[in-house]
Design an enzyme around this catalytic site. Structure first.
Site, PDB file in Angstrom:
ATOM      1  N   HIS A 235       0.777  -1.877  -0.503  1.00 12.31           N
ATOM      2  CA  HIS A 235      -0.067  -0.057  -0.011  1.00 12.31           C
ATOM      3  C   HIS A 235       1.130   1.313  -0.042  1.00 12.31           C
ATOM      4  CE1 HIS A 235       0.736  -1.686   4.710  1.00 12.31           C
ATOM      5  NE2 HIS A 235       0.680  -0.396   5.170  1.00 12.31           N
TER       6      HIS A 235
ATOM      7  N   HIS B  62       0.539   5.458   1.412  1.00  9.60           N
ATOM      8  CA  HIS B  62       0.409   6.064   2.062  1.00  9.60           C
ATOM      9  C   HIS B  62       0.179   7.617   1.434  1.00  9.60           C
ATOM     10  CE1 HIS B  62       0.021   4.516   6.064  1.00  9.60           C
ATOM     11  NE2 HIS B  62       1.556   3.297   5.760  1.00  9.60           N
TER      12      HIS B  62
HETATM   13  P1  5GP Z   1       1.861  -0.035   6.712  1.00  7.31           P
HETATM   14  O1  5GP Z   1       2.363   0.629   8.987  1.00  7.31           O
HETATM   15  O2  5GP Z   1       1.563  -1.288   6.740  1.00  7.31           O
HETATM   16  O3  5GP Z   1       2.648   1.195   6.405  1.00  7.31           O
HETATM   17  O4  5GP Z   1       0.202   0.718   7.468  1.00  7.31           O
HETATM   18  C1  5GP Z   1      -0.754   0.151   7.726  1.00  7.31           C
HETATM   19  C2  5GP Z   1      -2.272   1.296   7.442  1.00  7.31           C
HETATM   20  O5  5GP Z   1      -2.829   0.673   7.316  1.00  7.31           O
HETATM   21  C3  5GP Z   1      -2.006   2.193   9.077  1.00  7.31           C
HETATM   22  O6  5GP Z   1      -1.638   3.657   8.713  1.00  7.31           O
HETATM   23  C4  5GP Z   1      -2.933   1.485   9.334  1.00  7.31           C
HETATM   24  O7  5GP Z   1      -3.524   2.824  10.145  1.00  7.31           O
HETATM   25  C5  5GP Z   1      -3.738   1.578   8.205  1.00  7.31           C
HETATM   26  N1  5GP Z   1      -5.226   0.199   9.254  1.00  7.31           N
HETATM   27  C6  5GP Z   1      -5.252  -0.947   9.236  1.00  7.31           C
HETATM   28  N2  5GP Z   1      -5.789  -1.565   9.430  1.00  7.31           N
HETATM   29  C7  5GP Z   1      -6.689  -1.392   8.635  1.00  7.31           C
HETATM   30  C8  5GP Z   1      -8.116  -1.299   8.559  1.00  7.31           C
HETATM   31  O8  5GP Z   1      -8.564  -2.351   8.798  1.00  7.31           O
HETATM   32  N3  5GP Z   1      -9.082  -0.351   7.581  1.00  7.31           N
HETATM   33  C9  5GP Z   1      -8.450   0.984   7.100  1.00  7.31           C
HETATM   34  N4  5GP Z   1      -8.782   1.947   6.695  1.00  7.31           N
HETATM   35  N5  5GP Z   1      -6.885   0.854   7.456  1.00  7.31           N
HETATM   36  C10 5GP Z   1      -6.408   0.227   8.451  1.00  7.31           C
END
Ligand code: 5GP
Ligand code: ZN
Length: 138
Positions: free
Chosen positions: A101, A103
């Site tokens: 993903h 951001h």
């Molecule tokens: P990472 O730390 O892997 O780069 O980012 C994961 C992101 O996914 C975090 O910003 C977290 O808030 C978001 N996130 C985790 N679970 C969910 C979910 O069930 N729905 C949504 N919309 N965001 C999520």
């Protein structure tokens, strides 16, 4: 390509509802439920790739095109003052959901985050920089 217990596979493919900002055959863009700032969103491919290393090159190009389009639209609609693109790969880099993903983080002059997200600058010597350059390019 979908991974059984992957929450982002389920969200991207509409099995779990989300606040969707944009959708096409390849991607869904959703609001993050734990936002850094107002409007923090995520670009999710509908197919499962764990991270950037697994993401095919053509899709990486599509992600960046979509990020640009979303940043332009969101900047207009939210009247934000700047924008961060952040993309984490691996636990050591802060990745917590192992479905690729990107951001999309709108930034505001008075938002609660540090102006510069992320790191404390180091002070490497010329020799250290040269050693690193050699490790990467040779
Ligand atoms: P990472 O730390 O892997 O780069 O980012 C994961 C992101 O996914 C975090 O910003 C977290 O808030 C978001 N996130 C985790 N679970 C969910 C979910 O069930 N729905 C949504 N919309 N965001 C999520
Ligand atoms: Zn997945």
């Amino acid at each position: 390509m979908r991974e059984e217990n992957c929450i982002f596979c389920k969200i991207a493919n509409g099995e779990i509802p989300s606040k969707t900002l944009y959708e096409n055959d390849t991607f869904r863009v959703i609001l993050d439920v734990g936002p850094a700032t107002k409007g923090h969103a995520l670009i999710l491919p509908k197919k499962h790739f764990a991270d950037l290393y697994e993401l095919p090159e053509e899709m990486a190009a599509e992600v960046m095109k979509l990020a640009k389009k979303m940043a332009e639209t969101m900047t207009k609609k939210l009247s934000c003052d700047g924008f961060n693109l952040v993309q984490n790969n691996g636990e050591a880099a802060g990745q917590t959901v192992f479905h690729f993903h990107m951001h999309l983080i709108p930034r505001y002059k008075d938002d609660s985050q540090k102006e510069k997200l992320g790191w404390t600058p180091g002070k490497p010597s010329h020799e250290e920089l040269e050693n690193i350059r050699t490790m990467i390019v040779e």
